[in-house]
Design an enzyme around this catalytic site. Structure first.
Site, PDB file in Angstrom:
ATOM      1  N   LEU A  65       0.835  -1.202   0.000  1.00  0.00           N
ATOM      2  CA  LEU A  65       0.000   0.000   0.000  1.00  0.00           C
ATOM      3  C   LEU A  65       0.869   1.251   0.000  1.00  0.00           C
ATOM      4  CD1 LEU A  65      -2.442  -1.514   2.603  1.00  0.00           C
ATOM      5  CD2 LEU A  65      -3.048  -0.935   0.239  1.00  0.00           C
ATOM      6  N   PRO A  66       0.271   2.413  -0.351  1.00  0.00           N
ATOM      7  CA  PRO A  66       1.094   3.616  -0.514  1.00  0.00           C
ATOM      8  C   PRO A  66       1.812   4.083   0.759  1.00  0.00           C
ATOM      9  CG  PRO A  66      -1.042   3.905  -1.598  1.00  0.00           C
ATOM     10  CD  PRO A  66      -1.112   2.618  -0.830  1.00  0.00           C
ATOM     11  N   THR A  96       6.279   0.591   2.077  1.00  0.00           N
ATOM     12  CA  THR A  96       7.279   1.397   2.797  1.00  0.00           C
ATOM     13  C   THR A  96       6.526   2.371   3.679  1.00  0.00           C
ATOM     14  OG1 THR A  96       8.771   1.268   0.909  1.00  0.00           O
ATOM     15  CG2 THR A  96       9.224   2.984   2.532  1.00  0.00           C
ATOM     16  N   LYS A 173      15.149  -0.207   5.649  1.00  0.00           N
ATOM     17  CA  LYS A 173      14.777   0.415   4.367  1.00  0.00           C
ATOM     18  C   LYS A 173      15.052   1.927   4.415  1.00  0.00           C
ATOM     19  CE  LYS A 173      12.226   1.233   0.577  1.00  0.00           C
ATOM     20  NZ  LYS A 173      12.616   0.904  -0.761  1.00  0.00           N
ATOM     21  N   LYS A 248       9.464  11.017  -0.061  1.00  0.00           N
ATOM     22  CA  LYS A 248       8.702  10.231   0.934  1.00  0.00           C
ATOM     23  C   LYS A 248       9.663   9.442   1.827  1.00  0.00           C
ATOM     24  CE  LYS A 248       5.989   6.062   1.453  1.00  0.00           C
ATOM     25  NZ  LYS A 248       5.500   4.834   0.879  1.00  0.00           N
TER      26      LYS A 248
HETATM   27  P1  NAD Z   1       0.873   2.449  -6.278  1.00  0.00           P
HETATM   28  O1  NAD Z   1       0.246   3.738  -5.904  1.00  0.00           O
HETATM   29  O2  NAD Z   1       1.145   2.121  -7.690  1.00  0.00           O
HETATM   30  O3  NAD Z   1      -0.018   1.225  -5.687  1.00  0.00           O
HETATM   31  C1  NAD Z   1      -0.725   1.259  -4.464  1.00  0.00           C
HETATM   32  C2  NAD Z   1      -2.028   0.533  -4.681  1.00  0.00           C
HETATM   33  O4  NAD Z   1      -2.710   0.423  -3.427  1.00  0.00           O
HETATM   34  C3  NAD Z   1      -2.978   1.261  -5.641  1.00  0.00           C
HETATM   35  O5  NAD Z   1      -3.347   0.382  -6.688  1.00  0.00           O
HETATM   36  C4  NAD Z   1      -4.178   1.636  -4.758  1.00  0.00           C
HETATM   37  O6  NAD Z   1      -5.416   1.611  -5.451  1.00  0.00           O
HETATM   38  C5  NAD Z   1      -4.102   0.572  -3.698  1.00  0.00           C
HETATM   39  N1  NAD Z   1      -4.787   0.910  -2.450  1.00  0.00           N
HETATM   40  C6  NAD Z   1      -4.696   2.053  -1.710  1.00  0.00           C
HETATM   41  N2  NAD Z   1      -5.484   1.950  -0.616  1.00  0.00           N
HETATM   42  C7  NAD Z   1      -6.089   0.748  -0.671  1.00  0.00           C
HETATM   43  C8  NAD Z   1      -7.011   0.066   0.159  1.00  0.00           C
HETATM   44  N3  NAD Z   1      -7.486   0.616   1.275  1.00  0.00           N
HETATM   45  N4  NAD Z   1      -7.417  -1.178  -0.195  1.00  0.00           N
HETATM   46  C9  NAD Z   1      -6.943  -1.751  -1.337  1.00  0.00           C
HETATM   47  N5  NAD Z   1      -6.079  -1.160  -2.174  1.00  0.00           N
HETATM   48  C10 NAD Z   1      -5.643   0.074  -1.843  1.00  0.00           C
HETATM   49  O7  NAD Z   1       2.216   2.365  -5.395  1.00  0.00           O
HETATM   50  P2  NAD Z   1       3.483   1.407  -5.657  1.00  0.00           P
HETATM   51  O8  NAD Z   1       4.474   2.097  -6.520  1.00  0.00           O
HETATM   52  O9  NAD Z   1       2.990   0.044  -5.985  1.00  0.00           O
HETATM   53  O10 NAD Z   1       4.128   1.405  -4.184  1.00  0.00           O
HETATM   54  C11 NAD Z   1       3.568   0.629  -3.123  1.00  0.00           C
HETATM   55  C12 NAD Z   1       4.508   0.705  -1.927  1.00  0.00           C
HETATM   56  O11 NAD Z   1       5.801   0.222  -2.323  1.00  0.00           O
HETATM   57  C13 NAD Z   1       4.742   2.135  -1.410  1.00  0.00           C
HETATM   58  O12 NAD Z   1       4.769   2.081  -0.011  1.00  0.00           O
HETATM   59  C14 NAD Z   1       6.085   2.535  -2.006  1.00  0.00           C
HETATM   60  O13 NAD Z   1       6.763   3.476  -1.217  1.00  0.00           O
HETATM   61  C15 NAD Z   1       6.798   1.184  -2.006  1.00  0.00           C
HETATM   62  N6  NAD Z   1       7.872   1.056  -2.991  1.00  0.00           N
HETATM   63  C16 NAD Z   1       7.698   1.495  -4.267  1.00  0.00           C
HETATM   64  C17 NAD Z   1       8.737   1.364  -5.192  1.00  0.00           C
HETATM   65  C18 NAD Z   1       8.559   1.845  -6.604  1.00  0.00           C
HETATM   66  O14 NAD Z   1       9.567   1.942  -7.306  1.00  0.00           O
HETATM   67  N7  NAD Z   1       7.343   2.116  -7.058  1.00  0.00           N
HETATM   68  C19 NAD Z   1       9.957   0.780  -4.809  1.00  0.00           C
HETATM   69  C20 NAD Z   1      10.095   0.301  -3.510  1.00  0.00           C
HETATM   70  C21 NAD Z   1       9.039   0.441  -2.599  1.00  0.00           C
END
Ligand code: NAD
Length: 297
Positions: A65-66, A96, A173, A248
């Site tokens: 999740l975000p 994260t 992390k 973030k």
């Molecule tokens: P993203 O925004 O693409 O995906 C998050 C998903 O969660 C979305 O599809 C959203 O609809 C869903 N969501 C939000 N609230 C919800 C709920 N209550 N119930 C169900 N679904 C829900 O984000 P991402 O890039 O996939 O990143 C996710 C996590 O991974 C974050 O914490 C980010 O910091 C971490 N991260 C991302 C990366 C990257 O390169 N994108 C790398 C390492 C870590």
């Protein structure tokens, strides 16, 4: 093979869920976005109409999740999962988030006999797709032993670490990404200084790689355009890893440092430089584009 409930199928969670399916696990999936859900269902996942339904039969629950507020609401909010999961279920939160929230949810889970681990990842979307993510895990040794075979379907076995007790994965992390930001900025300053004195950035990069300034940014992610092929700097800083996400992560790292009364001068400076860069409209660009700020000044 396990029955898994997967919540949050975005840029990272979507490909992670697909890799679990490829390894033969059963995945009940839920996301607020129908498009994200459809992608995983098309790859063999079972659609659920909410998080609770996705986890009804689950032995393992994974969330991606975000931010901390989303994790708290999914597990501890109204109709939150902790009140509904069966005793003995293993929960892996790969988002994260701040270490404090991870510890709080883990402790509430433990009261209900549920093993909660923070398992944030490193590697980005490409590694999520390739199934080569690194995992840094916080929780008990028993939970880690149960989690490992599941995480191996999404990550590189040699990069799956038990960092320590609850919250330790998030601290690891935060520490890693803070160091990444600091050495990226330092690398940009060193290259800019050399170039301003007439050195070729590629030659200076080779010299520093063979010397004590060697670091990951120089090895695989050179921020100077056209020193390396196929890195964001040679593709107009298309991400890669976005400035928004670095801001973030630096915010989380500084919170971790403040909570322990660590001075963290470089971490705070890195956050302020990345915030300035973000405010100038670079949030969606790769974090190595911080080079432009340094060259301009
Ligand atoms: P993203 O925004 O693409 O995906 C998050 C998903 O969660 C979305 O599809 C959203 O609809 C869903 N969501 C939000 N609230 C919800 C709920 N209550 N119930 C169900 N679904 C829900 O984000 P991402 O890039 O996939 O990143 C996710 C996590 O991974 C974050 O914490 C980010 O910091 C971490 N991260 C991302 C990366 C990257 O390169 N994108 C790398 C390492 C870590």
């Amino acid at each position: 093979m396990a029955v898994i409930g997967f919540i949050g199928l975005g840029n990272m969670g979507g490909p992670m869920a697909k890799n679990l399916l490829k390894s033969g696990h059963t995945v009940y999936a839920f996301d607020l976005s129908q498009a994200a859900l459809d992608e995983v269902v098309n790859a063999g996942g079972v659609a659920a109409s909410d998080a609770a339904e996705a986890c009804e039969q689950a032995e393992v629950v994974i969330s991606m999740l975000p931010a901390g507020k989303h994790v708290q609401s999914v597990y501890q909010g109204e109709d939150g999962l902790l009140a509904q999961l069966a005793e003995g279920v293993l929960v892996l939160d790969a988002s994260t988030i701040d270490a404090g929230t991870a510890r709080e949810v883990a402790s509430a889970a433990a009261e209900r006999g549920i093993d909660f681990m923070d398992t944030p990842v490193s590697g980005g979307v490409a590694a999520a797709q390739a199934g080569t993510l690194a995992f840094m895990c916080g929780g008990s040794a028993e939970a880690f032993a149960r989690a490992r075979p599941i995480l191996e379907a999404m990550g590189n076995g040699e990069k799956i670490f038990h960092a320590g007790p609850a919250g330790a994965g998030q601290v690891a992390k935060a520490a890693n990404n803070m160091l990444l930001a600091i050495h990226m900025i330092g690398t940009c300053e060193a290259l800019s200084m050399g170039a301003a004195h007439g050195l070729e950035p590629a030659v200076l990069s080779d010299i520093m790689k063979a010397s004590s300034g060697n670091n990951w940014s120089l090895q695989v992610y050179n921020p100077w355009p056209d020193v390396m092929p196929d890195v964001p700097s040679s593709k107009d800083y298309q991400p890669g890893f976005m400035v928004d996400l670095m801001v973030k992560d630096l915010g989380l790292a500084n919170k971790v440092a403040d909570d322990a009364d660590i001075k963290n001068t470089m971490g705070k400076l890195a956050l302020s430089l990345y915030q300035d860069h973000q405010e100038q409209g670079n949030g969606q660009r790769d974090f190595s584009s911080i080079l432009e700020q340094i060259r301009e000044t």
